[in-house]
Design a protein around this motif. Structure first.
Motif, short mmCIF file in Angstrom:
data_model
loop_
_atom_site.label_atom_id
_atom_site.label_comp_id
_atom_site.label_asym_id
_atom_site.label_seq_id
_atom_site.Cartn_x
_atom_site.Cartn_y
_atom_site.Cartn_z
N MET A 120 -20.65 -1.73 -11.47
CA MET A 120 -20.23 -1.02 -10.18
C MET A 120 -19.22 -1.91 -9.62
O MET A 120 -18.50 -1.60 -9.00
N ALA A 121 -19.58 -3.24 -9.53
CA ALA A 121 -18.74 -4.24 -8.97
C ALA A 121 -17.18 -4.12 -9.34
O ALA A 121 -16.20 -4.51 -8.53
N ILE A 122 -17.22 -3.98 -10.72
CA ILE A 122 -15.94 -3.89 -11.24
C ILE A 122 -15.01 -2.70 -11.01
O ILE A 122 -13.86 -2.85 -10.53
N VAL A 123 -15.83 -1.34 -10.73
CA VAL A 123 -15.29 -0.28 -10.23
C VAL A 123 -14.68 -0.53 -8.69
O VAL A 123 -13.49 -0.04 -8.52
N VAL A 124 -15.50 -1.09 -8.05
CA VAL A 124 -15.00 -1.12 -6.62
C VAL A 124 -13.66 -2.27 -6.74
O VAL A 124 -12.80 -2.01 -5.85
N LYS A 125 -14.18 -3.37 -7.42
CA LYS A 125 -12.73 -4.15 -7.52
C LYS A 125 -11.29 -3.45 -7.84
O LYS A 125 -10.41 -3.57 -7.19
N LEU A 126 -11.47 -2.55 -9.02
CA LEU A 126 -10.37 -1.97 -9.41
C LEU A 126 -9.70 -0.96 -8.28
O LEU A 126 -8.65 -0.72 -8.14
N ILE A 127 -10.87 -0.12 -7.66
CA ILE A 127 -10.30 0.77 -6.42
C ILE A 127 -9.61 0.04 -5.42
O ILE A 127 -8.41 0.43 -4.92
N SER A 128 -10.51 -1.18 -5.17
CA SER A 128 -9.57 -1.91 -3.95
C SER A 128 -8.16 -2.51 -4.39
O SER A 128 -7.20 -2.66 -3.59
N ASP A 129 -8.09 -2.79 -5.96
CA ASP A 129 -6.66 -3.50 -6.00
C ASP A 129 -5.78 -2.34 -6.20
O ASP A 129 -4.65 -2.57 -5.82
N TYR A 130 -6.04 -1.22 -6.61
CA TYR A 130 -4.94 -0.02 -6.89
C TYR A 130 -4.99 0.92 -5.71
O TYR A 130 -4.52 2.10 -5.81
N ALA A 131 -5.66 0.65 -4.59
CA ALA A 131 -5.51 1.47 -3.30
C ALA A 131 -4.34 1.97 -2.84
O ALA A 131 -4.12 3.31 -2.67
N PRO A 132 -3.03 1.17 -2.93
CA PRO A 132 -1.95 1.72 -2.59
C PRO A 132 -1.44 2.77 -3.25
O PRO A 132 -0.89 3.71 -2.94
N TRP A 133 -1.56 2.40 -4.56
CA TRP A 133 -1.22 3.64 -5.58
C TRP A 133 -1.74 4.70 -5.39
O TRP A 133 -1.38 6.12 -5.75
N VAL A 134 -3.21 4.67 -5.28
CA VAL A 134 -4.09 5.97 -5.06
C VAL A 134 -3.69 6.52 -3.65
O VAL A 134 -3.43 7.92 -3.78
N TYR A 135 -3.33 5.84 -2.64
CA TYR A 135 -2.83 6.71 -1.53
C TYR A 135 -1.47 7.35 -1.87
O TYR A 135 -1.39 8.32 -1.32
N ALA A 136 -0.65 6.63 -2.56
CA ALA A 136 0.69 7.39 -2.86
C ALA A 136 0.47 8.40 -3.59
O ALA A 136 1.26 9.54 -3.39
N ALA A 137 -0.28 8.32 -4.52
CA ALA A 137 -0.43 9.69 -5.33
C ALA A 137 -1.23 10.74 -4.79
O ALA A 137 -0.69 11.88 -4.66
N CYS A 138 -2.10 10.26 -4.04
CA CYS A 138 -2.69 11.48 -3.26
C CYS A 138 -1.88 12.16 -2.13
O CYS A 138 -2.04 13.30 -1.94
N GLY A 139 -1.22 11.29 -1.43
CA GLY A 139 -0.09 11.78 -0.51
C GLY A 139 0.77 12.75 -1.00
O GLY A 139 1.19 13.69 -0.51
N ILE A 140 1.34 12.39 -2.27
CA ILE A 140 2.47 13.14 -2.79
C ILE A 140 1.71 14.57 -3.32
O ILE A 140 2.40 15.64 -2.81
#
Length: 244
Positions: free
Chosen positions: A1-21
């Motif tokens: 679970m900690a690894i998943v949180v780490k990945l989400i935190s590292d790739y958050a800007p890309w998630v924002y951009a994709a979701c926004g588009i």
């Protein structure tokens, strides 16, 4: 679970951009569907346009919720699980302790020292030889074929002196007596009496003969065994009487 949180935190800007588009795209779809509803002449077309508008808005709002969740995880949850992520991702390497191998010293090899070689050979010394003692001739018992009278000592041509023990056997069926006699070898006449006994003897001492008073020379010794019927057995041997 900690690894998943780490990945989400590292790739958050890309998630924002994709979701926004994607959200903007569905907002645009919702606006187009709304215009289509207004322009629709039939109720079915208006209802389909309305459903299309709701679906686009629902997806857009869902993406906004995803963006909010990512924001919350990357700013709050990620800080809480950071120590766990560091322990999992970057474990502290443990130094391996290798055994120390101590070389075993090889035993020193002794170098043989060559012995000096003598330049001259020693001259062998002759070993003094002791003079050989004269070997006495073997004693040979006389050959007596009659089992009733047998002489063992003295032997044939044995040199005798002093008192000589006479050894042999004197025995017979219906034994009566035996007697010992002697005379010079080759001389005529009757022999001289030495000893007589009525006890039979088997491989034992028959008597003693004293030759001290005799002249040196060859003598014949006689053993005669007599039984009760007058028959007798005889054995003789020639001996050498030495000088007194």
């Amino acid at each position: 679970m900690a690894i998943v949180v780490k990945l989400i935190s590292d790739y958050a800007p890309w998630v924002y951009a994709a979701c926004g588009i994607i959200a903007l795209w569905y907002f645009r779809v919702a606006l187009q569907a709304r215009q289509e509803r207004r322009q629709a002449a039939f109720s079915l077309e208006r209802e389909a346009a309305l459903n299309k508008t709701y679906n686009a808005l629902n997806v857009a709002f869902f993406l906004l919720l995803v963006m909010g969740a990512v924001y919350f995880i990357s700013n709050n949850v990620a800080a809480a699980v950071q120590p766990l992520v560091e322990n999992v991702v970057s474990p502290t390497p443990t130094a391996l302790s290798l055994p120390t191998i101590t070389p075993t010293p090889e035993p020193a090899t002794a170098t043989p020292t060559p012995s000096p070689v003598p330049t001259t050979k020693p001259t062998p010394q002759p070993t003094p030889t002791a003079p050989l003692a004269p070997t006495a001739p073997p004693i040979v018992a006389p050959r007596c074929l009659d089992a009733r009278a047998r002489l063992l000592r003295p032997g044939v041509n044995e040199e005798v002196s002093g008192s000589v023990q006479i050894v042999g056997s004197a025995n017979a069926d219906r034994f009566d007596y035996y007697k010992l006699e002697f005379k010079p070898s080759g001389a005529a006449g009757d022999p001289t009496f030495i000893f007589s006994s009525q006890q039979p003897v088997a491989n034992g001492v028959l008597g003693a003969w004293n030759v001290s008073g005799l002249r040196a020379g060859a003598y014949t010794l006689y053993l005669r065994t007599v039984d009760l019927t007058g028959n007798f057995g005889e054995c003789s041997v020639q001996v050498q009487v030495g000088r007194p």
